[in-house]
Design an enzyme around this catalytic site. Structure first.
Site, PDB file in Angstrom:
ATOM      1  N   GLU A 167      -3.465  43.194  12.987  1.00 39.32           N
ATOM      2  CA  GLU A 167      -3.167  44.614  12.704  1.00 39.32           C
ATOM      3  C   GLU A 167      -4.381  45.274  12.287  1.00 39.32           C
ATOM      4  O   GLU A 167      -4.323  45.732  10.977  1.00 39.32           O
ATOM      5  CB  GLU A 167      -1.946  44.722  11.996  1.00 39.32           C
ATOM      6  CG  GLU A 167      -0.790  43.768  12.647  1.00 39.32           C
ATOM      7  CD  GLU A 167       0.358  43.839  11.619  1.00 39.32           C
ATOM      8  OE1 GLU A 167       0.354  44.326  10.465  1.00 39.32           O
ATOM      9  OE2 GLU A 167       1.414  43.534  12.015  1.00 39.32           O
ATOM     10  N   GLU A 352       4.264  38.542  16.198  1.00 36.49           N
ATOM     11  CA  GLU A 352       5.211  38.425  15.144  1.00 36.49           C
ATOM     12  C   GLU A 352       6.319  39.487  15.507  1.00 36.49           C
ATOM     13  O   GLU A 352       5.961  40.528  16.342  1.00 36.49           O
ATOM     14  CB  GLU A 352       4.464  39.627  14.042  1.00 36.49           C
ATOM     15  CG  GLU A 352       3.491  38.653  13.107  1.00 36.49           C
ATOM     16  CD  GLU A 352       2.963  39.604  12.026  1.00 36.49           C
ATOM     17  OE1 GLU A 352       3.743  40.617  11.542  1.00 36.49           O
ATOM     18  OE2 GLU A 352       2.028  39.280  11.552  1.00 36.49           O
TER      19      GLU A 352
END
Ligand code: IFM
Length: 445
Positions: A167, A352
């Site tokens: 991220e 995720e």
């Protein structure tokens, strides 16, 4: 009800965690401080002043945690390595005790038949590198290359799945642009420059991993959101395009060889990043997959308020989790299909996906029905993505267990396994039992 047989046979099934969120032992065996140690120790930065201690004390309990993974029928485990455990000041001499931990962890996974998926960077930059400018400094890119070399050289005989960054939007935007996360810098130009350096470090580290790891599969993980307009005026559509530019295309376009999106560069003006000649080609290095962390969508419309960039984030009528995130499983399908068709992604893994709920333990049981349902709906959305032809090849639940949820400290729980942070007792929640049965291949109804 969704079943494992709804997916291709070689689909990868796992759960994910990250180093700072679970390891604890922040000063043990020569680990150096990271930006999250510093940030969490600063009053007012995390809920309740929570820090990386005790985490899940995973550094000391990894063996029983590995048994737990086996009990859950996980076939893959995504974890991250703490840079400052291995290189306490970010560069130089390897701290053998820190490296030894990851060697034992990887060996323990392989012994149990669980495939390791290693993420090199999940936000815990060594503080020593932050003192030299962190991700705003170009030299951190070269420090990351050294770290990548050390890790892939030492673990590459056993670890074949590598993720460079987790991220980058969070690293750059939350860490350097608005300062909600470590290192807490709030400066637009610095945030944008940090994003460029993170992407460049990805581009430069992929060939290092390939050099050191035979048969490596290498990628990067982005947090992506479908961005939908909450109104039907052309200004609302523009608002959606603008947020899509900053949150999705800013990362996807350079990774897939298109350079930074022009509409976003135009908005940034003088805050656009300094880019050296050749950087964009390096960022566009060929990878084997893209990891997607999917949680929710953005729903936006135009606002007359210039202070907020003429954007208003709108709450839809859909249900939300305890972090106030909208539940929108269709967004997972939409993103996977978009990555396949617009970017020709070779392979996609959901690295995720999960939900935050305030669990209660009653008679030793955590009946987290809402999280179970969220999981089921997103498994269905994953299966739908495959059905629509997206190259989706795996799914990792976030998270294996409750952990340190960054600025929210221990107040927000995402685990499919409950952790009592006082006693460190682990209890598989109903969502975990559901996933366990699903992975076993039991037909669920
Ligand atoms: O806990 C985080 C994780 O570290 C990164 N992705 C989102 C999760 C939930 O907020």
């Amino acid at each position: 009800m969704i079943n494992r047989t709804d997916f291709p046979k070689n689909f990868v099934w796992g759960a994910a965690t990250s180093s700072f969120q679970i390891e604890g032992a922040t000063t043990t065996d020569g680990r150096g401080p990271s930006i999250w140690d510093t940030f969490a120790a600063t009053p007012g930065k995390t809920h309740n002043g929570d820090t990386g201690e005790p985490g899940c004390d995973h550094y000391n309990r990894y063996n029983s945690d590995l048994d737990l993974m086996k009990e859950l029928n996980l076939e893959a485990y995504r974890f991250s390595t703490a840079w400052s455990r291995v290189l306490p000041t970010g560069r130089g001499q390897v701290n053998e005790k820190g490296m030894g931990f990851y060697e034992r962890l990887v060996d323990g996974l392989l012994t149990r038949g669980i495939t390791p998926w290693l993420t090199l960077y999940h936000w815990d930059l060594p503080q020593a590198l932050e003192d030299l400018g962190g991700w705003t400094a170009r030299d951190t890119v070269h420090a990351f290359e050294e770290y990548t070399h050390v890790m892939s050289d030492r673990l590459g005989d056993r670890v074949k799945h590598w993720i460079t960054h987790n991220e980058p939007w969070c690293t750059a935007y939350l860490g350097y642009q608005v300062g909600h996360f470590a290192p807490g810098v709030a400066d637009l130009k610095k945030g944008i420059q940090a994003s460029h350096h993170v992407l460049l470090s990805h581009g430069l580290s992929v060939p290092i991993i390939r050099e050191n790891v035979k048969d490596a599969s290498v990628g990067i993980t982005l947090n992506l959101w479908p961005v939908h307009a909450a109104g039907d005026t052309s200004e609302d559509q523009m608002a959606a395009k603008r947020i899509d530019g900053f949150s999705n295309r800013w990362y996807l376009d350079p990774l897939y060889g298109r350079g930074y999106p022009q509409d976003t560069l135009d908005i940034l003006g003088e805050h656009a990043p300094d880019i050296a000649s050749g950087d964009l080609a390096k960022i566009a290095v060929q990878t084997d997959f893209i990891g997607v962390n999917y949680y929710m969508r953005h729903f936006v419309r135009h606002s007359d308020n210039a202070d907020r960039g003429h954007i208003e984030f709108v709450k839809s009528d859909l249900e939300r989790t305890d972090l106030d995130w909208e539940i929108y499983p269709e967004g997972l399908t939409e993103l996977a299909v978009r990555l396949g068709s617009d970017y020709q992604a070779k392979a996609i893994y959901i690295t995720e996906n999960g939900s935050c709920y305030d669990d209660t333990m009653i008679d030793g049981q955590v009946n987290d029905e809402k999280r179970r349902k969220y999981l089921e709906l997103h498994l269905e959305a994953s299966s739908e993505a495959v059905r629509q032809g997206a190259p989706l090849q795996g799914y990792f639940a976030w998270s294996l267990m409750d952990n340190f949820e960054w600025a929210e400290g221990y107040s927000k729980r995402f685990g499919i396994v409950h952790v009592d942070f006082e006693t460190q007792v682990r209890t598989i929640k109903s969502s975990g039992k559901f996933y366990q049965q699903f992975l076993k291949g039991d037909v669920l109804d």
